[in-house]
Design an enzyme around this catalytic site. Structure first.
Site, PDB file in Angstrom:
ATOM      1  N   LYS A   1      -8.801   4.076  10.703  1.00  0.00           N
ATOM      2  CA  LYS A   1      -9.074   3.739   9.305  1.00  0.00           C
ATOM      3  C   LYS A   1      -8.786   2.248   9.156  1.00  0.00           C
ATOM      4  O   LYS A   1      -7.642   1.818   9.189  1.00  0.00           O
ATOM      5  CB  LYS A   1      -8.189   4.552   8.377  1.00  0.00           C
ATOM      6  CG  LYS A   1      -8.479   4.300   6.903  1.00  0.00           C
ATOM      7  CD  LYS A   1      -7.706   5.285   6.038  1.00  0.00           C
ATOM      8  CE  LYS A   1      -8.118   5.198   4.575  1.00  0.00           C
ATOM      9  NZ  LYS A   1      -8.003   3.874   3.986  1.00  0.00           N
TER      10      LYS A   1
ATOM     11  N   CYS B   1      18.744 -25.554 -10.771  1.00  0.00           N
ATOM     12  CA  CYS B   1      17.681 -25.741  -9.781  1.00  0.00           C
ATOM     13  C   CYS B   1      18.246 -26.378  -8.516  1.00  0.00           C
ATOM     14  O   CYS B   1      18.855 -27.452  -8.586  1.00  0.00           O
ATOM     15  CB  CYS B   1      16.579 -26.631 -10.370  1.00  0.00           C
ATOM     16  SG  CYS B   1      15.379 -27.160  -9.137  1.00  0.00           S
TER      17      CYS B   1
ATOM     18  N   ASP C   1       0.835  -1.197   0.000  1.00  0.00           N
ATOM     19  CA  ASP C   1       0.000   0.000   0.000  1.00  0.00           C
ATOM     20  C   ASP C   1       0.875   1.254   0.000  1.00  0.00           C
ATOM     21  O   ASP C   1       0.552   2.249  -0.641  1.00  0.00           O
ATOM     22  CB  ASP C   1      -0.902   0.024   1.245  1.00  0.00           C
ATOM     23  CG  ASP C   1      -2.009  -1.014   1.147  1.00  0.00           C
ATOM     24  OD1 ASP C   1      -2.017  -1.768   0.152  1.00  0.00           O
ATOM     25  OD2 ASP C   1      -2.837  -1.079   2.061  1.00  0.00           O
TER      26      ASP C   1
HETATM   27  S1  IVH Z   1     -15.124   7.428   5.711  1.00  0.00           S
HETATM   28  C1  IVH Z   1     -16.168   9.484   1.523  1.00  0.00           C
HETATM   29  N1  IVH Z   1     -14.115   6.128   7.706  1.00  0.00           N
HETATM   30  O1  IVH Z   1     -11.138   3.972   3.485  1.00  0.00           O
HETATM   31  C2  IVH Z   1     -15.562   8.228   1.986  1.00  0.00           C
HETATM   32  N2  IVH Z   1     -13.633   5.396   5.531  1.00  0.00           N
HETATM   33  O2  IVH Z   1      -9.416   5.233   1.559  1.00  0.00           O
HETATM   34  C3  IVH Z   1     -15.971   8.028   3.392  1.00  0.00           C
HETATM   35  N3  IVH Z   1     -12.261   3.389   5.464  1.00  0.00           N
HETATM   36  O3  IVH Z   1     -13.493   3.981   0.940  1.00  0.00           O
HETATM   37  C4  IVH Z   1     -15.128   7.088   4.025  1.00  0.00           C
HETATM   38  N4  IVH Z   1     -12.067   3.135   7.631  1.00  0.00           N
HETATM   39  O4  IVH Z   1     -13.690   2.128   2.677  1.00  0.00           O
HETATM   40  C5  IVH Z   1     -14.215   6.220   6.387  1.00  0.00           C
HETATM   41  N5  IVH Z   1     -13.322   5.039   9.583  1.00  0.00           N
HETATM   42  C6  IVH Z   1     -13.423   5.136   8.265  1.00  0.00           C
HETATM   43  C7  IVH Z   1     -12.794   4.225   7.420  1.00  0.00           C
HETATM   44  C8  IVH Z   1     -12.924   4.389   6.046  1.00  0.00           C
HETATM   45  C9  IVH Z   1     -11.744   2.640   6.447  1.00  0.00           C
HETATM   46  C10 IVH Z   1     -12.095   3.128   4.030  1.00  0.00           C
HETATM   47  C11 IVH Z   1     -13.336   3.356   3.232  1.00  0.00           C
HETATM   48  C12 IVH Z   1     -12.946   4.312   2.165  1.00  0.00           C
HETATM   49  C13 IVH Z   1     -11.457   4.171   2.152  1.00  0.00           C
HETATM   50  C14 IVH Z   1     -10.788   5.400   1.601  1.00  0.00           C
END
Ligand code: IVH
Length: 701
Positions: free
Chosen positions: A118, A408, A33
Site C-alpha cells: 500500500k 526569547c 497517520d
Molecule cells: S486499491 C477501492 N491498492 O490507498 C479502492 N489502493 O486507503 C481501491 N492505495 O484510495 C484501492 N496503494 O489511493 C489500492 N496497492 C494499492 C494501494 C492503494 C495505495 C491507496 C489508494 C486508496 C487508499 C485507501
C-alpha cells in the site's frame, strides 16, 4: 475525558473532518497517520456500540475532502473508494471469513487473494478514450475530484497513449508518489531556496501535483503505480492479477511485489516479507492491500459505505523506538514563534537515524509530561520527523519538569502567549536576530516603505555584513557608498539607484509607517484605522503612553507580572485606543511592542531619518462608505490588493473574515465557507460585476 458517546461522536466527526481537510485539501496534516487512524477507529467502535447514535454526517461515510478551489472539477464516472483498514492478522482472517459468508462459499473453496504494497501517495484516476489520455483527476470527495490533467501530462510514468487494441474506455487508477530519495533531495533544494520543506513524501507528491503552475509539477520527480480501475468498456482478464498484468503490458508501472496468494497464510507471509523490506523499499508504504482475485466475486461483493467488500488494507504498526531525551531546545522562527525541539540520543527508527523530534508547543510538553533526562518512546509514522509518544516511567525518580521560557532565547525580549493561542511568540520584532531578516523584508516591502531595489537577497547580504542591523541603518547606507560600490554585483550606477530609491522614501505616510513596524496584529487595515484616527505619530504615541501607564498600574495594583496583567488589561487598552478595528488583542499587541525599550529606541532611530506625514488616502463617498466589506473566492478582474485599494478609496473597511460586523461580502469564483456564513448571518453577498458597479457607478450603467 469525554464520557457521553453522543458528545464524543460529535467531537470525533469534527476532528476527523478537520484533519481530513488538512491532509487531502491542504496537503499539510498536523497529526500523524497513526493518530488519524486511531480517531477513525474510535469512531467506528462507538458507532458499532451505539447504532442509534450514528450521525447523519458520520465520518465513516466520507472519503477525502471536498475538491479545492482553483482546479476544474471532474465527476468520477465510478466513485473513487477508500479501503477498510486492519491492524492485526486476526482481522485479515475475519475479512476472508466475511467474504466467504457473503458469497456462501463452501469451506473447501479457496479464496485467492492478491497482496501488494500500500503506497503512501495520492490516488489518481486516469481516463483513456480510444487509447488517448483525456482526463486525470484526484480523488476529491470520492465523487468529484480536481482536474489535474495538465499536471499529469508532465509525469513520465503515465502513458499518454495506449496500444490500439485495448479497451475503448478505461479509467486506470493508481497512486502518484515520490520516491524517498527524491523527496529528501527535493527538501534539501526547497530549504536552500528558502521554500517550504515537506513533512513526508506523500505531502511532497500531493503538493507537487496540485500546482496551478504546471512548470512546478514538471520540475518535481513524480512517479505513478497502477493498482486498479474504474469504468472499463472491456475487461482484459477475469482476475485482478490478470488485469494488472494487462495494464503492465499496456505500459503502466505495476508493483513488482504483487503476489497471488492461494491461502490466507500465504497472504500473511507476503505481508511479513513486505514489512521486513519496508525500510529498504525506495518509496514509503504504510501496509499491504489484499484484494479478492476473482472479478466475478468482486462484482458480487460490491461495496459498503465508502469501501469495497473485496479489498482490505492491512496496515503496518507505526515504527517505534526508545531513547533518551537529552535536551529541549527552543527555536525562534522567522515570525517569532518559539518552537521546542527535542534533542535525542541517536536511535534508528523505521530505517532512519533520528536525533531530533518536534514537541510542537508548551502545552504538548506539559500534556505528555516529558522531561529532560527521561527515556522516551518515539514513533515514526511516514513522517521524517518523528513524534515523541511519552516518557517510559520505570518508577525511578523523575527529573525536574521542563519550564518553558517566557524570554526569547534569541534576543531576551518577552515571549508572550495570547489568549486562545498555543504558540508563544517573541515580542522583540525587529531587534530579534531570528526575526530580523523577515522584519526588514517586511519593512521595505511594497505596502510598507516600498524601497525599490532592496530585495531579500540584498537585505540578507547587508545584514550578513553588518551594514544593516535595524531599519534606521537602511537610511544610513549612503555613508557606506564607497564600500558598496566595491561589492560584487554592484557598480556605481546600481548603488546610485538604490540610494536614490531609499532617499525617495524618507517621507512616509503614518499608515505605512505603522504597518512597516511589523507590530503583531497591525496589518494594513488596522494601520490605516489608526492613522485615520490619530493623524500624527505624536498623537498616536500619546495614546500608547496612556496604555502603558494603565497596564503598569494594573500590574502593580495586584503585584502580578506584566505577562499576567496583559490578558487582564486588554479590554481596557482597547478602550484607550478607541479606534474601530482595534480590539483587545490588537491593543495588547501595540502595547507589548512599545513596552520594550529596544523597540522604542528602534522607532526613535527611524524617526530621526524620516518624516512621517498624514494619510495619503483620499476617500470619495459611496454607498459603502463606513461599511465593512469582505472579499472571498478568487477574484477575476482584480487582485486582492486592488480590491482592497478600491474599497478604501470609496471609504469602506476591508476585513478578512465574515462576522456580525460585516456589511457586505464580495464573492469571486469558488467562494465557499465565507459566503455560506454570510448567508447564515443575513449579510448581502454580491459578485465582482456588482462590486464594480458600486466602485464606478457611471461606467457600469
Ligand atoms: S486499491 C477501492 N491498492 O490507498 C479502492 N489502493 O486507503 C481501491 N492505495 O484510495 C484501492 N496503494 O489511493 C489500492 N496497492 C494499492 C494501494 C492503494 C495505495 C491507496 C489508494 C486508496 C487508499 C485507501
Amino acid at each position: 475525558m469525554i464520557t457521553d458517546p453522543r458528545v464524543e461522536l460529535a467531537s470525533l466527526a469534527a476532528q476527523i473532518a478537520e484533519h481530513a481537510e488538512r491532509y487531502h485539501r491542504d496537503d499539510a496534516p498536523t497529526i500523524s497517520d497513526a493518530d488519524y487512524d486511531a480517531l477513525v477507529r474510535r469512531n467506528a467502535e462507538l458507532e458499532a456500540a451505539y447504532l442509534d447514535l450514528v450521525r447523519f454526517d458520520s465520518p465513516a461515510n466520507k472519503v477525502g475532502s471536498t475538491a479545492a478551489a482553483g482546479f476544474g472539477k471532474v465527476v468520477h464516472s465510478r466513485p473513487m473508494l477508500s479501503l477498510d483498514n486492519a491492524f492485526a492478522a486476526a482481522d485479515v482472517g475475519e475479512f476472508v471469513g466475511r467474504v466467504r459468508r457473503f458469497l456462501r462459499l463452501p469451506d473447501d473453496e479457496p479464496v485467492t487473494l492478491t497482496a501488494e504494497p500500500k503506497i503512501d501517495g495520492l490516488s489518481i484516476s486516469l481516463m483513456y478514450r480510444d487509447g488517448t489520455l483525456v482526463s486525470a483527476a484526484t480523488r476529491g470527495d470520492g465523487s468529484v475530484g480536481e482536474d489535474v490533467l495538465a499536471n499529469i501530462l508532465t509525469v513520465a510514468d503515465v502513458p499518454q497513449r495506449l496500444p490500439a487494441e485495448v479497451a475503448r474506455v478505461v479509467d486506470v487508477r493508481g497512486e502518484i508518489y515520490m520516491a524517498k530519495a527524491d523527496f529528501l533531495a527535493l527538501n534539501v533544494a526547497q530549504n536552500a531556496a528558502g521554500g517550504r520543506a515537506f513533512a513526508n513524501p506523500r505531502n511532497a507528491a500531493a503538493g507537487s501535483l496540485r500546482q496551478l503552475d504546471v512548470a512546478v509539477t514538471a520540475s518535481r520527480p513524480l512517479r505513478f503505480l497502477a493498482h486498479g480501475w474504474g469504468e472499463i468498456s472491456h475487461l482484459p482478464a477475469d482476475s485482478q492479477s490478470g488485469v494488472m498484468a494487462a495494464f503492465a503490458s499496456w505500459g503502466f508501472p505495476v508493483s513488482d511485489r504483487l503476489r497471488v496468494c492461494l491461502t490466507l497464510d500465504a497472504a500473511l507471509v507476503v505481508y511479513d516479507g513486505i514489512e521486513h523490506d519496508r525500510a529498504v523499499l525506495p518509496f514509503d508504504i504504510d501496509g499491504v492491500v489484499y484484494k479478492v482475485d476473482r472479478l466475478d466475486w468482486q462484482a458480487r461483493l460490491g461495496q459498503v459505505a465508502r469501501s469495497p467488500r473485496w479489498a482490505l488494507a492491512h496496515k503496518f504498526p507505526a515504527e517505534r523506538a526508545t531513547t533518551r531525551l537529552l535536551a529541549i531546545d527552543i527555536q525562534v522562527g522567522r515570525t517569532g514563534q518559539l518552537t521546542p525541539v527535542a534533542r535525542l540520543e541517536a536511535v534508528g527508527v523505521g530505517g532512519v537515524i533520528v536525533t531530533n523530534a518536534t514537541l510542537h508547543n508548551e502545552d504538548e510538553i506539559a500534556r505528555k509530561d516529558v522531561r529532560v533526562g527521561d527515556i522516551v518512546e518515539l514513533q515514526r509514522a511516514g513522517d521524517v520527523i518523528p513524534q515523541i509518544i511519552g516518557p517510559i516511567l520505570d518508577g525511578a525518580e523523575r527529573p525536574e519538569a521542563f519550564v518553558f521560557p517566557i524570554i526569547c532565547p534569541a534576543c531576551g525580549s518577552l515571549a508572550a502567549r495570547e489568549a486562545g493561542e498555543v504558540a508563544r511568540r517573541c515580542t522583540g520584532g525587529l531587534i530579534c536576530p531570528a526575526q530580523r531578516i523577515e522584519r526588514l523584508r517586511h519593512f521595505v516591502g511594497r505596502r510598507a516603505f516600498d524601497i525599490e531595489g532592496l530585495g531579500s537577497e540584498r537585505i540578507e547580504l547587508f545584514v550578513a555584513e553588518g551594514l544593516i542591523v535595524t531599519p534606521a541603518d537602511i537610511f544610513k547606507l549612503a555613508g557606506h557608498r564607497g564600500s558598496l560600490v566595491a561589492r560584487r554585483g554592484f557598480d556605481q550606477l546600481s548603488v546610485d539607484k538604490l540610494l536614490a530609491a531609499i532617499d525617495a522614501r524618507r517621507k512616509i505616510t503614518l499608515d505605512r509607517f505603522l504597518f512597516a513596524l511589523g507590530i503583531r496584529h497591525v496589518g494594513e487595515t488596522t494601520a490605516r484605522d489608526l492613522a485615520r484616527a490619530y493623524l500624527t505619530y505624536t498623537a498616536f504615541l500619546e495614546r500608547v503612553e496612556l496604555a502603558l501607564t494603565i497596564r503598569a498600574a494594573a500590574a502593580a495594583a495586584v503585584g502580578e507580572s506584566e505577562d499576567k496583567a496583559r490578558a487582564r488589561t486588554a479590554q481596557a487598552l482597547a478602550t484607550v485606543f478607541a479606534v474601530g478595528g482595534v480590539g483587545p488583542e490588537v491593543a495588547a499587541a501595540i502595547t507589548d511592542f512599545f513596552a520594550e525599550a529596544h523597540n522604542r529606541d528602534l522607532v526613535e532611530n527611524i524617526i530621526e531619518q524620516v518624516v512621517i506625514g498624514g494619510m495619503a488616502v483620499t476617500t470619495q463617498a459611496s454607498t459603502v462608505t463606513g461599511k465593512t466589506v469582505v472579499f472571498t473566492g478568487s477574484l477575476e478582474t482584480m487582485s486582492r490588493d486592488e480590491a482592497r485599494a478600491q474599497a478604501e478609496r470609496i471609504g469602506a473597511r476591508v476585513a478578512a473574515s465574515v462576522s456580525a460586523r460585516t456589511d457586505l461580502v464580495v464573492a469571486g469564483s469558488g467562494a465557499g465557507a465565507k459566503t455560506a456564513k454570510a448567508a447564515a448571518l443575513g449579510i448581502t453577498v454580491i459578485n465582482e460585476a456588482e462590486w464594480a458597479a458600486i466602485v464606478n457607478p457611471a461606467v457600469s450603467d
